[in-house]
Design an enzyme around this catalytic site. Structure first.
Site, PDB file in Angstrom:
ATOM      1  N   GLU A 190     -14.970  -1.710   6.075  1.00  0.00           N
ATOM      2  CA  GLU A 190     -14.664  -0.505   5.298  1.00  0.00           C
ATOM      3  C   GLU A 190     -15.936   0.119   4.732  1.00  0.00           C
ATOM      4  O   GLU A 190     -16.628  -0.500   3.925  1.00  0.00           O
ATOM      5  CB  GLU A 190     -13.721  -0.834   4.147  1.00  0.00           C
ATOM      6  CG  GLU A 190     -13.403   0.390   3.291  1.00  0.00           C
ATOM      7  CD  GLU A 190     -12.557   0.071   2.071  1.00  0.00           C
ATOM      8  OE1 GLU A 190     -11.859   0.980   1.588  1.00  0.00           O
ATOM      9  OE2 GLU A 190     -12.594  -1.087   1.607  1.00  0.00           O
TER      10      GLU A 190
ATOM     11  N   GLU B  78      -3.445   2.599  -1.534  1.00  0.00           N
ATOM     12  CA  GLU B  78      -4.389   1.798  -2.312  1.00  0.00           C
ATOM     13  C   GLU B  78      -4.423   2.226  -3.777  1.00  0.00           C
ATOM     14  O   GLU B  78      -5.253   3.037  -4.191  1.00  0.00           O
ATOM     15  CB  GLU B  78      -5.802   1.859  -1.711  1.00  0.00           C
ATOM     16  CG  GLU B  78      -6.715   0.807  -2.325  1.00  0.00           C
ATOM     17  CD  GLU B  78      -8.145   0.899  -1.840  1.00  0.00           C
ATOM     18  OE1 GLU B  78      -8.826  -0.127  -1.889  1.00  0.00           O
ATOM     19  OE2 GLU B  78      -8.573   1.987  -1.415  1.00  0.00           O
TER      20      GLU B  78
END
Length: 270
Positions: free
Chosen positions: A147, A246
């Site tokens: 990420e 998220e």
């Protein structure tokens, strides 16, 4: 698009509450936050792993992704001396073992801040770390989700072009990538552009809204990110992977309420 619940918001609740809410609200899977008290890798005994697998089976919500806590204190593979780097490598290797213990197929590892060092040094350290982590991933049967963070969080490999270049140089199918919509948005990129740049290497997405001025991950619909159009454009571009909504530390006061709001709003956007 299958949607996952990130358990970081439940850090002050029992981990069972996260599984129960995921099942009740219609989430498709869990992205398990690897922090205490629930799932910190060094705490992952056989008994704790068995308990997490049992919750997954009881509520019929698979654990797809394990996300260890790192890139801050005390672990950041982009900073520190050789002993500290080795310690971080051992921790992330243990994290991938923990992911395998609980039945997750992917371990999410982000790119930390490289400090006030030369870009070439940061690049070499990142590549050295990824090669080591890829070896560890193969030994545990994991796939790494690499990420890129926002420029507020990291000074290394934050854009789609940079992550694509790193993956090309690494040339290792054990390491894939994912797009965080907030990190892209604050750099004037879109998720669709990230997907077009990285292609089939992008297999996951983090959905959240943004204020456009910071790394804050906001409840979908409460920020300025044009989520509806971005998700539609991403779908039209051909992306058919998974996504986690998220929500992190801003929503720990009532994670159940916000988890319900988040998936209702995201389903409506999709």
């Amino acid at each position: 698009m299958e949607l996952g619940l990130f358990t970081c918001g439940y850090q002050y609740e029992s981990i069972e509450a996260a599984f129960a809410d995921a099942a009740a609200f219609g989430y498709d899977f869990i992205e398990l936050w690897g922090g205490r008290p629930h799932a910190w890798a060094p705490d992952m005994t056989a008994e704790r792993a068995a308990h997490l697998r049992e919750l997954s089976e009881r509520y019929n919500v698979p654990i797809r992704i394990y996300t260890p806590e790192h890139n801050g204190y005390p672990y950041n593979y982009m900073l520190g001396d050789e002993g500290q780097w080795e310690d971080c490598m051992r921790y992330l290797a243990r994290s991938m073992e923990a992911a395998a213990q609980i039945g997750a197929s992917h371990t999410l590892i982000s790119v930390g801040h490289g400090g006030h060092t030369e870009p070439q040094y940061r690049h070499e350290r990142l590549m050295r770390s990824l090669r080591r982590l890829a070896e560890e991933a193969r030994s545990t049967g994991q796939t790494i989700l690499l990420e890129p963070l926002s420029p507020f969080e990291s000074n290394t490999c934050t854009t789609a072009a940079e992550i694509a270049a790193v993956l090309s140089e690494l040339n290792d199918s054990t390491v894939c990538t994912m797009c965080d919509m907030v990190a892209s948005y604050v750099q004037d990129e879109t998720a669709a552009e990230f997907y077009q740049c990285t292609g089939s290497a992008m297999v996951h997405l983090h959905i959240a809204d943004s204020d456009g001025r910071s790394e804050a991950h906001i409840l979908p619909g409460d920020g300025t990110l044009p989520l509806r159009s971005e998700l539609e454009t991403l779908r039209q571009a051909g992306y058919d992977g998974t996504a986690t909504i998220e929500l992190v530390s801003m929503y720990t006061d009532d994670p159940s309420y916000y988890a319900r709001c988040a998936i209702e709003r995201t389903r409506e956007l999709l």
